[in-house]
Design an enzyme around this catalytic site. Structure first.
Site, short mmCIF file in Angstrom:
data_model
loop_
_atom_site.label_atom_id
_atom_site.label_comp_id
_atom_site.label_asym_id
_atom_site.label_seq_id
_atom_site.Cartn_x
_atom_site.Cartn_y
_atom_site.Cartn_z
N GLU A 158 0.82 -1.21 0.00
CA GLU A 158 0.00 0.00 0.00
C GLU A 158 0.86 1.27 0.00
O GLU A 158 0.36 2.37 -0.13
CB GLU A 158 -0.96 0.00 1.21
CG GLU A 158 -0.32 -0.03 2.59
CD GLU A 158 0.11 -1.44 3.07
OE1 GLU A 158 0.61 -2.23 2.25
OE2 GLU A 158 -0.04 -1.71 4.27
N CYS A 201 16.23 -6.82 0.01
CA CYS A 201 16.39 -8.06 0.79
C CYS A 201 17.73 -8.70 0.50
O CYS A 201 18.17 -9.58 1.23
CB CYS A 201 15.26 -9.03 0.48
SG CYS A 201 15.34 -9.65 -1.19
N GLU A 221 17.26 -6.70 11.11
CA GLU A 221 17.36 -6.26 9.71
C GLU A 221 17.08 -4.75 9.74
O GLU A 221 15.95 -4.33 10.02
CB GLU A 221 16.32 -6.98 8.84
CG GLU A 221 16.40 -6.56 7.39
CD GLU A 221 15.29 -7.16 6.52
OE1 GLU A 221 14.15 -7.30 7.01
OE2 GLU A 221 15.56 -7.46 5.34
P1 NAD Z 1 6.00 -6.09 5.15
O1 NAD Z 1 6.11 -7.44 5.74
O2 NAD Z 1 5.70 -4.94 6.05
O3 NAD Z 1 4.81 -6.06 4.05
C1 NAD Z 1 4.74 -7.04 3.03
C2 NAD Z 1 3.28 -7.21 2.63
O4 NAD Z 1 2.54 -7.68 3.75
C3 NAD Z 1 2.62 -5.93 2.17
O5 NAD Z 1 1.81 -6.21 1.06
C4 NAD Z 1 1.79 -5.51 3.38
O6 NAD Z 1 0.62 -4.82 3.04
C5 NAD Z 1 1.44 -6.81 4.05
N1 NAD Z 1 1.34 -6.71 5.51
C6 NAD Z 1 1.96 -5.80 6.32
N2 NAD Z 1 1.63 -6.02 7.61
C7 NAD Z 1 0.81 -7.09 7.62
C8 NAD Z 1 0.14 -7.80 8.68
N3 NAD Z 1 0.27 -7.45 9.95
N4 NAD Z 1 -0.61 -8.86 8.33
C9 NAD Z 1 -0.75 -9.22 7.05
N5 NAD Z 1 -0.15 -8.58 6.02
C10 NAD Z 1 0.63 -7.53 6.30
O7 NAD Z 1 7.31 -5.84 4.30
P2 NAD Z 1 7.77 -4.51 3.57
O8 NAD Z 1 8.21 -3.53 4.59
O9 NAD Z 1 6.77 -4.09 2.55
O10 NAD Z 1 9.04 -5.05 2.76
C11 NAD Z 1 10.32 -5.16 3.31
C12 NAD Z 1 10.61 -6.55 3.80
O11 NAD Z 1 10.47 -7.49 2.75
C13 NAD Z 1 12.03 -6.71 4.29
O12 NAD Z 1 12.03 -7.50 5.46
C14 NAD Z 1 12.72 -7.43 3.16
O13 NAD Z 1 13.87 -8.17 3.52
C15 NAD Z 1 11.64 -8.33 2.70
N6 NAD Z 1 11.85 -8.79 1.34
C16 NAD Z 1 12.16 -10.10 1.17
C17 NAD Z 1 12.41 -10.59 -0.11
C18 NAD Z 1 12.72 -12.04 -0.34
O14 NAD Z 1 12.59 -12.49 -1.47
N7 NAD Z 1 13.12 -12.79 0.67
C19 NAD Z 1 12.34 -9.71 -1.20
C20 NAD Z 1 12.02 -8.38 -0.98
C21 NAD Z 1 11.77 -7.94 0.30
#
Ligand code: NAD
Length: 498
Positions: A176, A281, A383
């Site tokens: 979002e 990531c 992280e």
């Molecule tokens: P995030 O976990 O906050 O959000 C990811 C998704 O989950 C979003 O679509 C968000 O709307 C949803 N979300 C957020 N809170 C939620 C909840 N409480 N319950 C259910 N859904 C929820 O992650 P972010 O800040 O958007 O992205 C960064 C993170 O993603 C970092 O930890 C990064 O390392 C990781 N990442 C991992 C990879 C991989 O392939 N391993 C790739 C890119 C990013």
């Protein structure tokens, strides 16, 4: 103000949404748009559209489905600059980096243009008397993808391309925080010839994710984001009987051996530590020089490079590093840097007071470099997801190898050395999923696959590559015997090969 909607049944719409969330320009801190947050009715509308479209799409022969991806790749290339500008404006990463975001996603769309070959089953003639056997891969039905803010083009494309090429309908729930590019990706897919309803986008946060995890019609869920949410999505989707893969956060180490080319290693640390302001990531957040002499050399090589790093908005094409995504992300990163100082690490370069004329409201943090970091410190354990590089000094190779191997995360790791024996031993023994030898961000190409180990990944199949075709399809195995192979009379024993 611009409102960013969902993309349902081939059109952008705010549906029945009554709640909206601000979307910022991270470089200025100003609100530039708002995004609709899906209601249950919006999600149901997306599922209804997907359910209506999926059977005909699955029945379309795989070569025709693949042709849509040939068109799609051409359109993504054609709209590359537009997509990158839209992406930078909401994410904050530099224009060139944003193009990389689109390109690494596009490569997976390119890969799935080979889906007809990838989806072929297996056949055994004469598996028993008069018995032939074959297996086929059938789509799971409706798949959903939940994606993070840091790659708003690449990760949606990693998911939607194989899911759709395999004959599924797909519902994307992007972050979002930067929701525009995913809608544009869906519009371009329709322009490429994808029937409406095969790809829908629903915007939202936790409530929308929960709606997906609970929805009976959704068969498989792919998630990428932080580790706590990855664990939650994995457990909840599995408890609800769905196929699920969930990729989490990371703490990536780069080992620098005494024989490494220090200039090249320093360049690699700059790009992988501070590129995208550390919001990757696969960012290297921990440098592990082997021996004090190596540590002193690498820090000496880093300092002038950090001083010269050009931090600025993406609209300035000379910028090498942009702002963080939100004010909350900025204060979290600053808080962790404060903690590092309190807990006794040496802050060699302090970017906390960074400010840029004309962009004082932006979510910028200047590059930070810590030395003498130890494994009990919060800056090592968490992280950070910001432009903060920690140096953990290792006495010898074995100690260096142990750090990433014992770390709870296991996404990426790198070793910089000229010693082939050390590199080979490291690649074989390190307890991490993706390894670089003199490559700091070892993101595999589209025809291999992407996935970490330990707390960086839950589930057993990776993203893209042949793994993705397995994830988005079910195997059906058919055993056939025609009348000439059937003996008269019933057989009561369990069928075996004598
Ligand atoms: P995030 O976990 O906050 O959000 C990811 C998704 O989950 C979003 O679509 C968000 O709307 C949803 N979300 C957020 N809170 C939620 C909840 N409480 N319950 C259910 N859904 C929820 O992650 P972010 O800040 O958007 O992205 C960064 C993170 O993603 C970092 O930890 C990064 O390392 C990781 N990442 C991992 C990879 C991989 O392939 N391993 C790739 C890119 C990013």
């Amino acid at each position: 103000m611009r409102t960013i909607g969902h993309f349902i049944d081939g059109v952008e719409t705010t549906g029945s949404s009554t709640e909206f969330q601000d979307v910022f320009n991270p470089a200025t801190g100003e609100v530039q748009a708002r995004v609709a947050l899906a209601t249950k009715a919006d999600l149901d509308a997306a599922v209804a559209s997907a359910s209506a479209a999926q059977p005909a799409w699955a029945a379309t022969n795989p070569q025709r489905r693949a042709r849509v991806f040939f068109n799609y790749v051409a359109l993504l290339n054609q709209h590359m600059d537009e997509l990158a500008e839209l992406l930078s404006a909401e994410h904050g990463k530099t224009f060139d980096d944003a193009k990389g975001d689109v390109l690494r996603g596009l490569e997976v769309a390119e890969f799935v243009a080979g889906a007809p070959h990838l989806l072929k089953g297996a056949y055994t003639e004469g598996a028993g008397p008069g018995i032939d056997m074959y297996s086929m891969r059938q789509p799971v039905g409706i798949g959903a993808g939940i994606t993070p803010f840091n790659f708003p083009a690449m990760i949606p494309l990693w998911m939607l391309s194989p899911a759709i090429a395999a004959g599924n309908a797909f519902i994307l729930k992007p972050s979002e925080r930067d929701p525009s590019v995913p809608v544009r990706l869906a519009q371009l897919a329709i322009e490429a010839g994808l029937p409406k309803g095969v790809l829908n986008v629903v915007q939202g946060g936790k409530a929308t994710v929960d709606g997906i995890l609970e929805h009976e019609a959704i068969a498989a869920v792919s998630f990428v984001g932080s580790t706590p949410i990855a664990r939650y999505v994995y457990a909840t989707a599995a408890a609800n009987g769905k196929r699920v893969q969930a990729f989490g956060g990371a703490k990536n180490h780069m080992i620098i051996m005494p024989d490494a080319d220090m200039e090249k290693a320093a360049d690699a640390l700059m790009g992988s530590g501070y590129g995208a302001a550390g919001e990757r990531c696969m960012a290297v957040s921990v440098a592990v020089p082997v021996g004090d002499a190596t540590a002193d050399k690498i820090i000496a090589a880093l300092r002038p490079r950090i001083d010269a790093l050009k931090v600025g908005p993406a609209t300035d094409r000379a910028s090498e590093m942009g702002p963080l995504i939100t004010a909350a992300a900025k204060s979290r990163v600053l808080g962790l840097v404060d903690k590092g100082v309190e807990q006794g690490a040496t802050l060699v370069v302090d970017g906390r007071d960074f400010s840029l004329q004309g962009y004082e409201g932006g979510f910028f943090v200047g590059p930070c470099l810590f030395d003498h970091v130890t494994t009990d410190m919060d800056i090592y354990k968490e992280e950070i997801f910001g432009p903060v590089l920690s140096v953990v000094r290792a006495k010898n190779y074995e100690e260096a190898l142990e750090l990433p191997s014992k770390n709870p995360y296991g996404n990426g790791v790198a070793i910089f050395t000229r010693d082939g024996d050390a590199a080979r031993d490291f690649a074989a023994r390190v307890n991490v999923g993706m390894v670089g030898v003199n490559v700091p961000v070892p993101v595999p190409v589209a025809y291999h696959s992407f996935g970490g180990w330990k707390a960086s990944s839950f589930g057993d199949l990776n993203q893209y590559g042949t793994d993705s075709m397995q994830f988005w399809t079910k195997v059906k195995t058919v055993t056939t015997r025609w009348p000439s192979g059937i003996k008269d009379g019933a057989e009561f024993q369990f069928p075996t090969m004598k």
